[in-house]
Design an enzyme around this catalytic site. Structure first.
Site, PDB file in Angstrom:
ATOM      1  CE1 TYR A 134      -3.290  -2.724  -0.043  1.00 19.12           C
ATOM      2  CE2 TYR A 134      -3.593  -2.495   2.304  1.00 19.12           C
ATOM      3  CZ  TYR A 134      -3.910  -3.111   1.107  1.00 19.12           C
ATOM      4  OH  TYR A 134      -4.853  -4.107   1.084  1.00 19.12           O
ATOM      5  CE  LYS A 138       0.432 -17.172  -2.552  1.00 17.31           C
ATOM      6  NZ  LYS A 138      -0.190 -18.486  -2.841  1.00 17.31           N
ATOM      7  CG  ASP A 175      -2.482 -19.971  -0.869  1.00 23.47           C
ATOM      8  OD1 ASP A 175      -1.580 -19.926  -0.007  1.00 23.47           O
ATOM      9  OD2 ASP A 175      -2.398 -20.646  -1.908  1.00 23.47           O
ATOM     10  CG  ASP A 200     -12.086  -6.864   6.588  1.00 26.52           C
ATOM     11  OD1 ASP A 200     -11.731  -6.372   7.681  1.00 26.52           O
ATOM     12  OD2 ASP A 200     -12.513  -6.175   5.648  1.00 26.52           O
ATOM     13  CG  ASP A 237      -6.935  -4.657   4.015  1.00 29.65           C
ATOM     14  OD1 ASP A 237      -7.854  -4.587   4.843  1.00 29.65           O
ATOM     15  OD2 ASP A 237      -6.853  -3.914   3.017  1.00 29.65           O
TER      16      ASP A 237
END
Ligand code: NAD
Length: 370
Positions: free
Chosen positions: A143, A194, A227, A255, A251
């Protein structure tokens, strides 16, 4: 009486002041019944600060926040501020606080009280009693890192690109927060990236592996691809204690974990900065995940539990008061088990109450344990 615990309270807008005022009753209760006093100062932020001073955060309030041991934040925003210029919008007050206090570690617990397990979209057994913590790196990664942009390729098409970039010190400092938190919890850290497809992930895994063997021999540590972590969160979330991950994966995973709990009015969060080498303290801001809820503001029906759980996190992570935090969490659990509900978490056969009656009930439960 002077206390060595400086708490800056920033209620903000909408339901922010309604829920913060209820939490201040618990601060008073701690002073009366547990002889724990806080130096409580109050300030304006968001639309309230804009109305009074023409800015969503004054330099004075920012200085008070930097000086405090913890900031208890309500919420900011509202439709009356929607047309303000970007820099004057209420949310800029919160973003400036996060930036200036260098709050790089974002903690989002996903807790499911037994009595609320039916509100989750997952099966009751999977989530009842769940208590996990997602630790997200908040100031680096994709970001923010350069280069990023949208470029014209000259053939009528464009390319959009971002960079995921982490340095060793950035990974180490969030890793150390994870270690610290796990020691105050159940002693397990899962580091998530990852590394199979991303170079930033390879460095993340290498750095965490070195850090864990040097500084966390007493903890259970593991590595997981992001994942797989998403899948494991909905398959068997109770396998986790602290999950530490980068800005982007954090992020999404926070959630996802929040949804396990089923209710916005019950979700707390914390953002922490680096430990000051002289004082040993770290900057910290505690806030509910929810916003200012203009649709219900002023109706006295907001759920104060997210704000109270945020204060409970402040006791745990800024004031070394885990026993008091446990006591507050336990009181909330028993009130919910007794069927008391604000409208947002109302269910068949339960008793619907207002914001302050919810807090009356929690205070009564607290009285029962001292
Ligand atoms: P919101 O979280 O304020 O509300 C979403 C829904 O959840 C609403 O129906 C609301 O009534 C309900 N809700 C939220 N908290 C509740 C509580 N404690 N008890 C009962 N019901 C609750 O999100 P929104 O409607 O998207 O945003 C409203 C305003 O809040 C906007 O101005 C937005 O920018 C701002 N906002 C601020 C923050 C923050 O201060 N950190 C976070 C999110 C949104």
């Amino acid at each position: 009486m002077q206390s060595n615990k400086k708490l800056l309270v920033l209620p903000g807008d909408g339901i922010g002041p309604e829920v913060v005022n209820e939490v201040l009753r618990v601060v008073d209760w701690l002073a009366k019944k547990r002889s724990v006093t806080f130096d409580v100062e109050e300030g304006l932020v968001g639309g309230a600060a804009y109305d009074a001073h023409g800015t969503p955060l004054t330099d004075e309030t920012l200085a008070d926040a930097v000086d405090a041991d913890a900031v208890l934040f309500g919420s900011v925003g509202g439709p009356q501020y929607d047309d303000l210029p970007f820099e004057e919008k209420p949310e800029r007050g919160l973003l400036r606080l996060r930036k200036e206090m260098d709050l790089f570690a974002n903690l989002r617990p996903a807790m499911v009280f037994e009595a609320m397990a039916g509100s989750s979209t997952l099966k009751r057994d999977l989530v009842a009693g769940l208590d996990i913590l997602i630790l997200r790196e908040l100031t680096g990664g994709i970001y923010f890192a350069q280069p990023r942009g949208i470029e014209d390729l000259g053939d009528g098409t464009k390319k959009g690109f971002d960079t995921n970039l982490y340095t060793t010190p950035e990974i180490e400092r969030i890793g150390r927060v994870a270690i610290d938190l796990a020691r105050k919890r159940r002693g397990k850290v899962t580091s998530v990236e990852k590394a199979n497809v991303m170079m930033s992930g390879v460095l993340w895994r290498e750095t965490m592996t070195t850090l864990f063997s040097a500084e966390a021999e007493d903890l259970e540590t593991e590595h997981m691809y992001a994942d797989n972590c998403g899948m494991q969160l909905v398959r068997y979330p109770k396998q986790f204690d602290v999950i530490v991950t980068d800005n982007l994966f954090g992020d999404m995973l926070s959630d996802c974990a929040a949804m396990l709990t089923g209710s916005l009015g019950m979700l707390p969060s914390a953002s922490l900065g680096a430990v000051d080498e002289v004082t040993g303290k770290r900057h910290a801001l505690y806030e509910p995940v929810h916003g200012s809820a203009p649709d219900i503001a002023g109706q006295k029906i907001a759920n104060p539990i997210a704000e109270l759980l945020s204060f409970s996190m402040a006791l745990r992570y800024s004031f070394e008061m885990s026993d008091d935090a446990d006591m507050i969490d336990g009181a909330i659990e028993r009130v919910l088990a007794s069927g008391i509900r604000t409208p947002d978490i109302m269910a068949d056969g339960m008793v619907r109450v207002s914001t302050n009656v919810m807090m009356d009930s929690i205070l009564r439960e607290l009285d029962n344990v001292v």
